[in-house]
Design an enzyme around this catalytic site. Sequence first.
Site, short mmCIF file in Angstrom:
data_model
loop_
_atom_site.label_atom_id
_atom_site.label_comp_id
_atom_site.label_asym_id
_atom_site.label_seq_id
_atom_site.Cartn_x
_atom_site.Cartn_y
_atom_site.Cartn_z
N ASP A 12 6.20 -6.81 -5.48
CA ASP A 12 7.45 -5.79 -5.25
C ASP A 12 8.28 -5.62 -6.55
O ASP A 12 8.51 -6.71 -7.36
CB ASP A 12 8.32 -6.20 -4.10
CG ASP A 12 8.97 -4.89 -3.53
OD1 ASP A 12 8.77 -4.03 -3.92
OD2 ASP A 12 10.07 -5.10 -2.90
N ASN A 60 2.24 3.49 1.69
CA ASN A 60 2.51 3.96 0.30
C ASN A 60 2.00 5.26 -0.14
O ASN A 60 2.15 5.87 -0.99
CB ASN A 60 1.80 2.83 -0.59
CG ASN A 60 2.57 1.67 -0.74
OD1 ASN A 60 2.20 0.39 -1.07
ND2 ASN A 60 4.00 1.59 -0.51
C1 FPP Z 1 5.56 -2.44 -5.26
O1 FPP Z 1 6.46 -2.34 -6.12
C2 FPP Z 1 4.43 -2.49 -5.81
C3 FPP Z 1 3.51 -1.50 -5.54
C4 FPP Z 1 3.25 -0.56 -4.33
C5 FPP Z 1 1.94 -1.40 -6.25
C6 FPP Z 1 1.42 -2.74 -6.56
C7 FPP Z 1 0.37 -2.49 -7.60
C8 FPP Z 1 0.32 -3.12 -8.85
C9 FPP Z 1 0.94 -4.50 -9.01
C10 FPP Z 1 -0.81 -2.59 -9.65
C11 FPP Z 1 -1.99 -2.97 -9.77
C12 FPP Z 1 -2.94 -3.46 -8.73
C13 FPP Z 1 -4.29 -3.59 -8.69
C14 FPP Z 1 -5.14 -4.22 -7.60
C15 FPP Z 1 -5.15 -3.41 -10.08
P1 FPP Z 1 7.50 -0.83 -6.07
O2 FPP Z 1 6.80 0.47 -6.54
O3 FPP Z 1 7.83 -0.71 -4.55
O4 FPP Z 1 8.81 -1.26 -6.63
P2 FPP Z 1 10.23 -0.78 -6.29
O5 FPP Z 1 10.68 -1.47 -5.19
O6 FPP Z 1 11.16 -1.40 -7.39
O7 FPP Z 1 10.35 0.61 -6.24
#
Ligand code: FPP
Length: 233
Positions: A12, A60
Amino acid sequence: MALPTHVGIIMDGNGRWAQKRGLPRTAGHKKGAETLKKVLKYAREKGIKVVTLYAFSSENWSRPKEEVDTLMNLFREYLKNDVNELIKEGVRISFIGQRERFDADLIEQMNHIEEKTKELTNFHVVLALSYGARDDILTAVQKLAQKVKEGALAPNEIDMRQISSHLSTAHIPDPDLIIRTSGEQRISNFLLWELAYSEFYFTPVLWPDFNEKEFEKAIEDFELRHRRFGNVV
Ligand code: FPP
């Protein structure tokens, strides 16, 4: 305590990492994909057996189209290129979540990788994609209800083992340790059934800044804990 066998990671903070730098959220995801590769390498070298990564929740999909598209392309790229490196090193890769919601090429790629790596045993990477634990439990309950309806199972034969074996995680041990980055202290529908006896490690570090050293800290913290599994010893 010994090294965890299975570590689950809620990655996250990608969006906040980017916003702090005046970058689009998608830049955070790109950096997050780099972190993921480093952390998997480290976990494998350390001797951990299974890592489950929460890469995309079933909720998501409702993010802005541009962000969802970027994530899909990151998954696509990862499955096409980076995974080959893992396969060469004897790594099993599997997927949990609603696979049918992805584009056909991604579904095909996931099926292919899973099939190709199913006998590999050096290390196991589980990618949770369009995953939601309640949905997984619901699907397991429906499968069990169907077996009861068909007379293949009596209602009193439904026990914990039956439920576990009908989840998409039936092929992996329960997680010993769950790590969540970015300072949020919640589970967000990740492995709800499987984490009954897991230890939790929450860190304020945003996922793109997470690294081998931070992972090592989480493992050291786990090793100091004393798990009792509801017992008194
Ligand atoms: C949460 O951060 C993260 C995600 C929803 C996506 C996770 C994906 C990756 C790490 C990319 C690569 C994955 C693969 C399998 C190649 P957020 O966007 O919710 O962050 P925030 O809470 O700060 O908005």
